[in-house]
Design an enzyme around this catalytic site. Structure first.
Site, PDB file in Angstrom:
ATOM      1  N   ARG A 151       0.862  -1.171   0.000  1.00 48.04           N
ATOM      2  CA  ARG A 151       0.000   0.000   0.000  1.00 48.04           C
ATOM      3  C   ARG A 151       0.906   1.229   0.000  1.00 48.04           C
ATOM      4  O   ARG A 151       2.037   1.175   0.474  1.00 48.04           O
ATOM      5  CB  ARG A 151      -0.902   0.014   1.228  1.00 48.04           C
ATOM      6  CG  ARG A 151      -1.820  -1.215   1.363  1.00 48.04           C
ATOM      7  CD  ARG A 151      -2.631  -1.143   2.636  1.00 48.04           C
ATOM      8  NE  ARG A 151      -3.569  -2.260   2.758  1.00 48.04           N
ATOM      9  CZ  ARG A 151      -3.293  -3.392   3.385  1.00 48.04           C
ATOM     10  NH1 ARG A 151      -2.094  -3.570   3.957  1.00 48.04           N
ATOM     11  NH2 ARG A 151      -4.186  -4.354   3.464  1.00 48.04           N
ATOM     12  N   LYS A 174      -2.319  -2.829   7.842  1.00 48.15           N
ATOM     13  CA  LYS A 174      -3.524  -2.419   8.554  1.00 48.15           C
ATOM     14  C   LYS A 174      -3.733  -3.277   9.796  1.00 48.15           C
ATOM     15  O   LYS A 174      -3.484  -4.486   9.778  1.00 48.15           O
ATOM     16  CB  LYS A 174      -4.736  -2.534   7.633  1.00 48.15           C
ATOM     17  CG  LYS A 174      -4.762  -1.495   6.514  1.00 48.15           C
ATOM     18  CD  LYS A 174      -6.047  -1.616   5.710  1.00 48.15           C
ATOM     19  CE  LYS A 174      -6.120  -0.545   4.629  1.00 48.15           C
ATOM     20  NZ  LYS A 174      -7.375  -0.637   3.849  1.00 48.15           N
ATOM     21  N   HIS A 242      -2.641   3.000  -6.263  1.00 44.63           N
ATOM     22  CA  HIS A 242      -3.240   1.795  -5.681  1.00 44.63           C
ATOM     23  C   HIS A 242      -3.482   0.735  -6.757  1.00 44.63           C
ATOM     24  O   HIS A 242      -3.474  -0.461  -6.468  1.00 44.63           O
ATOM     25  CB  HIS A 242      -4.553   2.133  -4.983  1.00 44.63           C
ATOM     26  CG  HIS A 242      -5.049   1.040  -4.080  1.00 44.63           C
ATOM     27  ND1 HIS A 242      -4.352   0.635  -2.960  1.00 44.63           N
ATOM     28  CD2 HIS A 242      -6.143   0.243  -4.138  1.00 44.63           C
ATOM     29  CE1 HIS A 242      -5.004  -0.345  -2.358  1.00 44.63           C
ATOM     30  NE2 HIS A 242      -6.095  -0.608  -3.062  1.00 44.63           N
ATOM     31  N   ARG A 245      -0.734  -1.827  -6.961  1.00 49.34           N
ATOM     32  CA  ARG A 245      -0.854  -2.936  -5.998  1.00 49.34           C
ATOM     33  C   ARG A 245      -1.852  -3.965  -6.521  1.00 49.34           C
ATOM     34  O   ARG A 245      -1.608  -5.176  -6.442  1.00 49.34           O
ATOM     35  CB  ARG A 245      -1.290  -2.387  -4.646  1.00 49.34           C
ATOM     36  CG  ARG A 245      -1.661  -3.430  -3.598  1.00 49.34           C
ATOM     37  CD  ARG A 245      -1.931  -2.720  -2.270  1.00 49.34           C
ATOM     38  NE  ARG A 245      -2.815  -3.476  -1.397  1.00 49.34           N
ATOM     39  CZ  ARG A 245      -2.426  -4.371  -0.506  1.00 49.34           C
ATOM     40  NH1 ARG A 245      -1.139  -4.669  -0.404  1.00 49.34           N
ATOM     41  NH2 ARG A 245      -3.288  -4.988   0.266  1.00 49.34           N
ATOM     42  N   HIS A 268      -3.971  -9.158   3.631  1.00 45.75           N
ATOM     43  CA  HIS A 268      -5.414  -9.137   3.849  1.00 45.75           C
ATOM     44  C   HIS A 268      -5.771  -9.932   5.104  1.00 45.75           C
ATOM     45  O   HIS A 268      -5.236 -11.016   5.336  1.00 45.75           O
ATOM     46  CB  HIS A 268      -6.150  -9.746   2.650  1.00 45.75           C
ATOM     47  CG  HIS A 268      -6.166  -8.846   1.457  1.00 45.75           C
ATOM     48  ND1 HIS A 268      -6.418  -9.300   0.173  1.00 45.75           N
ATOM     49  CD2 HIS A 268      -5.967  -7.509   1.346  1.00 45.75           C
ATOM     50  CE1 HIS A 268      -6.366  -8.282  -0.669  1.00 45.75           C
ATOM     51  NE2 HIS A 268      -6.095  -7.196   0.023  1.00 45.75           N
ATOM     52  N   TYR A 277      -9.708 -10.654  -6.659  1.00 43.19           N
ATOM     53  CA  TYR A 277      -8.780 -10.712  -7.774  1.00 43.19           C
ATOM     54  C   TYR A 277      -9.101 -11.854  -8.719  1.00 43.19           C
ATOM     55  O   TYR A 277      -8.701 -11.827  -9.882  1.00 43.19           O
ATOM     56  CB  TYR A 277      -7.342 -10.804  -7.260  1.00 43.19           C
ATOM     57  CG  TYR A 277      -6.945  -9.553  -6.531  1.00 43.19           C
ATOM     58  CD1 TYR A 277      -6.711  -8.366  -7.225  1.00 43.19           C
ATOM     59  CD2 TYR A 277      -6.851  -9.530  -5.149  1.00 43.19           C
ATOM     60  CE1 TYR A 277      -6.386  -7.205  -6.555  1.00 43.19           C
ATOM     61  CE2 TYR A 277      -6.519  -8.367  -4.474  1.00 43.19           C
ATOM     62  CZ  TYR A 277      -6.293  -7.204  -5.176  1.00 43.19           C
ATOM     63  OH  TYR A 277      -5.983  -6.050  -4.519  1.00 43.19           O
TER      64      TYR A 277
END
Length: 298
Positions: A151, A174, A242, A245, A268, A277
């Protein structure tokens, strides 16, 4: 003067005068060499006075060789720089030279950028930056997004304690979730070239990517640089930092990576976030099918 004389002076200017990266020097020299091979130039003034028609004809021949739109746009940028250098060497005004825009790419459905376009954007931000070290910085950041799937905030959080980069890097994403991402040689080289050219000292506690005045680099500046490069290459508005990525993930999936491994690389929290994806890859496959199948064309 011979072609070798022109290229030697051009290389010295790029390396010593502009401190361009090895990658950019190699690309700019290649573009100039091809131009010189297809013409008969004996002095800088002949190159500097090149018309738009002559340059357009040269690029048309390159397109016949199989050069794509993005590569053509990058080569045009390199040749404009070469012609501008020739004008200075010949004592001509800075305001002359061919006035041409790069090729436009037909807009279609939003999709990940191709590997060629991803590298093209990274190269373009370097060649069009207002300052050489700023260009090296932006190229390094974008390669981290595409080459390591980071990110943008994660790339900008890399500190001096992570330098020099090894073959992998521990990233805190995150929710404080840590993951290990592989670092490709091209990324290590790009970051090293940025650090070599940066005028700002690097400490273990502070981020390595700095703004023009030495503060922490903001996400907005990276987004602005990529937007400028995107327009120059004729890429759609969906080609954002983004999106690099997303492209990293989509290309890995298309190459056979399994969802669990991809989930770990992207950081994730759930597999559901990664499964998007598979839809992107299926959409690209369906688009290719519709464009190639005889019944779909009728």
């Amino acid at each position: 003067m011979t072609a070798a004389d022109f290229l030697e002076q051009w290389q010295q200017h790029l390396v010593q005068g502009r401190r361009r990266s090895e990658h950019t020097v190699r690309a700019y020299l290649s573009a100039a060499r091809l131009l010189l091979e297809r013409g008969n130039y004996s002095g800088w003034n002949e190159i500097g006075e090149m018309t738009s028609g002559t340059l357009r004809a040269h690029l048309a021949s390159r397109r016949e060789d199989g050069l794509g739109n993005s590569s053509t746009a990058r080569e045009l940028s390199a040749l404009k720089s070469f012609i501008g250098f020739a004008r200075k060497q010949a004592g001509l005004s800075d305001t002359g030279g061919p006035r041409m825009r790069g090729p436009r790419i037909k807009k279609g459905l939003p999709r990940p950028v191709t590997p060629d376009d991803a590298l093209g954007v990274a190269d373009m931000v370097e060649s069009t930056a207002v300052n050489d070290w700023v260009g090296a910085r932006d190229r390094a950041v974008l390669l981290l997004l595409y080459g390591a799937g980071l990110r943008i905030a994660e790339a900008l959080s890399i500190t001096g304690s992570d330098i020099p980069l090894g073959n992998s890097l521990v990233i805190t994403g995150k929710g404080g979730k840590e993951r290990v991402v592989p670092i490709l040689p091209i990324i290590k080289q790009a970051v090293a070239e940025y650090l070599d050219s940066s005028p700002w000292p690097i400490s273990d506690e502070e981020p390595i990517f700095r703004g023009f005045r030495g503060g922490v680099l903001s996400q907005g500046m990276v987004q602005k640089a990529m937007a400028k490069a995107r327009i120059a290459l004729g890429l759609p508005a969906t080609a954002t930092p983004h999106a690099l990525r997303h492209s990293f993930a989509t290309h890995l999936l298309g190459a056979g990576a399994d969802l669990r491994s991809l989930q770990e690389l992207l950081g994730h929290a759930s597999l559901g976030s990664t499964q998007i994806y598979t839809k992107v890859d299926s959409a690209a496959l369906l688009e290719a099918y519709r464009g190639a199948h005889p019944r779909e064309k009728s």
